[in-house]
Scaffold this active site. Sequence first.
Site, PDB file in Angstrom:
ATOM      1  N   ASP A   6       0.838  -1.189   0.000  1.00 26.94           N
ATOM      2  CA  ASP A   6       0.000   0.000   0.000  1.00 26.94           C
ATOM      3  C   ASP A   6       0.878   1.246   0.000  1.00 26.94           C
ATOM      4  O   ASP A   6       1.988   1.221  -0.538  1.00 26.94           O
ATOM      5  CB  ASP A   6      -0.931  -0.028   1.223  1.00 26.94           C
ATOM      6  N   ASP A  56      -2.656   3.095  17.777  1.00 26.34           N
ATOM      7  CA  ASP A  56      -3.433   1.865  17.623  1.00 26.34           C
ATOM      8  C   ASP A  56      -2.660   0.759  16.911  1.00 26.34           C
ATOM      9  O   ASP A  56      -3.155  -0.368  16.787  1.00 26.34           O
ATOM     10  CB  ASP A  56      -4.723   2.153  16.848  1.00 26.34           C
ATOM     11  N   HIS A  67      -3.883   5.849   3.451  1.00 22.32           N
ATOM     12  CA  HIS A  67      -4.578   4.619   3.085  1.00 22.32           C
ATOM     13  C   HIS A  67      -3.974   3.368   3.717  1.00 22.32           C
ATOM     14  O   HIS A  67      -4.695   2.551   4.319  1.00 22.32           O
ATOM     15  CB  HIS A  67      -4.586   4.495   1.560  1.00 22.32           C
ATOM     16  N   ASN A 104      -7.637   3.382  27.588  1.00 20.36           N
ATOM     17  CA  ASN A 104      -8.765   2.688  28.209  1.00 20.36           C
ATOM     18  C   ASN A 104      -9.925   2.611  27.221  1.00 20.36           C
ATOM     19  O   ASN A 104     -10.865   3.404  27.273  1.00 20.36           O
ATOM     20  CB  ASN A 104      -9.189   3.414  29.494  1.00 20.36           C
ATOM     21  N   ALA A 118      -6.931  -8.418  -8.432  1.00 18.32           N
ATOM     22  CA  ALA A 118      -7.960  -9.324  -7.923  1.00 18.32           C
ATOM     23  C   ALA A 118      -8.424 -10.323  -8.976  1.00 18.32           C
ATOM     24  O   ALA A 118      -8.939 -11.387  -8.632  1.00 18.32           O
ATOM     25  CB  ALA A 118      -9.152  -8.521  -7.406  1.00 18.32           C
ATOM     26  N   VAL A 150      -5.799 -15.505  -6.776  1.00 18.53           N
ATOM     27  CA  VAL A 150      -6.027 -14.437  -5.800  1.00 18.53           C
ATOM     28  C   VAL A 150      -7.452 -14.542  -5.261  1.00 18.53           C
ATOM     29  O   VAL A 150      -8.391 -14.799  -6.023  1.00 18.53           O
ATOM     30  CB  VAL A 150      -5.804 -13.053  -6.440  1.00 18.53           C
ATOM     31  N   SER A 197     -11.341  -1.614  -0.489  1.00 16.29           N
ATOM     32  CA  SER A 197     -10.115  -1.655   0.306  1.00 16.29           C
ATOM     33  C   SER A 197     -10.411  -2.212   1.680  1.00 16.29           C
ATOM     34  O   SER A 197      -9.712  -3.096   2.188  1.00 16.29           O
ATOM     35  CB  SER A 197      -9.543  -0.239   0.480  1.00 16.29           C
TER      36      SER A 197
END
Length: 465
Positions: A62, A71, A95, A110, A196, A201, A254
């Site tokens: 990407d 995160d 992205h 938290n 794809a 794939v 995506s």
Amino acid sequence: MGLARLTGALGATALTAGMLFAGAPAASADQVRDAQWANAYFDLDKVWSVSKGDGVIVAVIDSGVDANHPDLAGSVLPGYDPSGHGWEAKPTEEHGTGMASLIAGHGHGNGEGVLGLAPGAKILPIYRGTTTTTSDAMPQGIKWAVDHGAKVINISQVTPRGVEDGFAEAVAYALQHKVLIVAGSGNDAGPVRTPANVPGVLAVGAVDKNQKVWAKSNYGPEVMLTAPGADMVMAGVEGLGSCQGQYCKADGTSDSTAYVSAAAALVFAKYPDLTPGQVANRLVKTAAAPAGASQLPDAHYGYGVVQPYAALTKNIPAGSAQGPLAAGAAAPSAGPEASAGSDSDGTGAGGIKSPEAVSGIHQSSSGSSLPLVLGICGALVVLLIVVIAVAVASSRKRRRAQGLQAQAGAPYGAAPGWPPAQHSYGQPGQQPYGQPGQQPPPPYGYPQQQPPYGGNPYQDGNQSR
């Protein structure tokens, strides 16, 4: 606004559109976490009671991934940029970070921040590279990912139309090394785009929170699964693209691709001996059939919407090594579980007939049937020996018959062995090893002809429970 565009420097098109999260960067933890409607659909606590994807590396080809995002901190491995600029760790757009967060986001503090479906997985960022009019750097990235421990490769990108060089070889390389490639179908409501549509794939479309296909999701016989892809909240990179602060909201295949990659990581973590085709087999057979679908696979939904918990827990025989993946490349050898799921006729669980077990055809990604070149050298040698032996014996018989014919007054000038023996092999309108006049099966096409694997092998396993 949107990311579905081609840029001068970047040849791939990101498959996420309209990225914006209202209220960021001052968004509360509730805004971010609660806006992730897919978490409730997947029932994360239930899924995580079985697997979090621990020990599985997911490569994300990407725009680079921000390893410092709260995160994702600690979940991003050193990656690769084919250009040598180090952009895999210095995102050029938001992205790639968003896709990584949907796969392996673990939140922070938290109960704050984005949760991915497989928070135990590690992300291997690979910069998608630049392109010319005839080539793309993604195949190089695929091979690098395989060589550096990836078990799943997420490609939430499409290439410019006509740029397909190198993908078939790269996909074959991945399958031979038991690596699954998952790619988005595209965001322009047209045919499935590269990569794809490359045989081997796992192609993914998108659905909304009502499990209805997203209006711009590309479709065709290559689509195998769908997953949440509308109104997705994900991590972003402050100052890049249309994100405000560290979070974004978006639509696109995506996002659904990232979720299917994460689901594959969960399955690989629990069943490490499965091949990519066998992992795809679990995901496909446990997918939720879309309401109103009369026949599966459906060009828009594939075999349905992915259900990770069912894929992890249902009693699904492993099946053949290739499973439902298209047979465009050599399949890896099956793991130890494979034999338990294969029938004596080569049909895997759910009625999938492995391509290598179907006499006379070779499956492609769209299910087209092509004449099978006799590729087993040993069988050819044996066949040749038998043919030679038969020909020698036949020649001896003809010579004896000719001698008797001469004695009985054969016509003057008749050549030895005349008239020649008649053989069905090679005659017009006939097929070797078949009946006279038998025609090869028609190629699979959408929508009039029948899908690959003989109709709908997944009907029994596709219902939501």
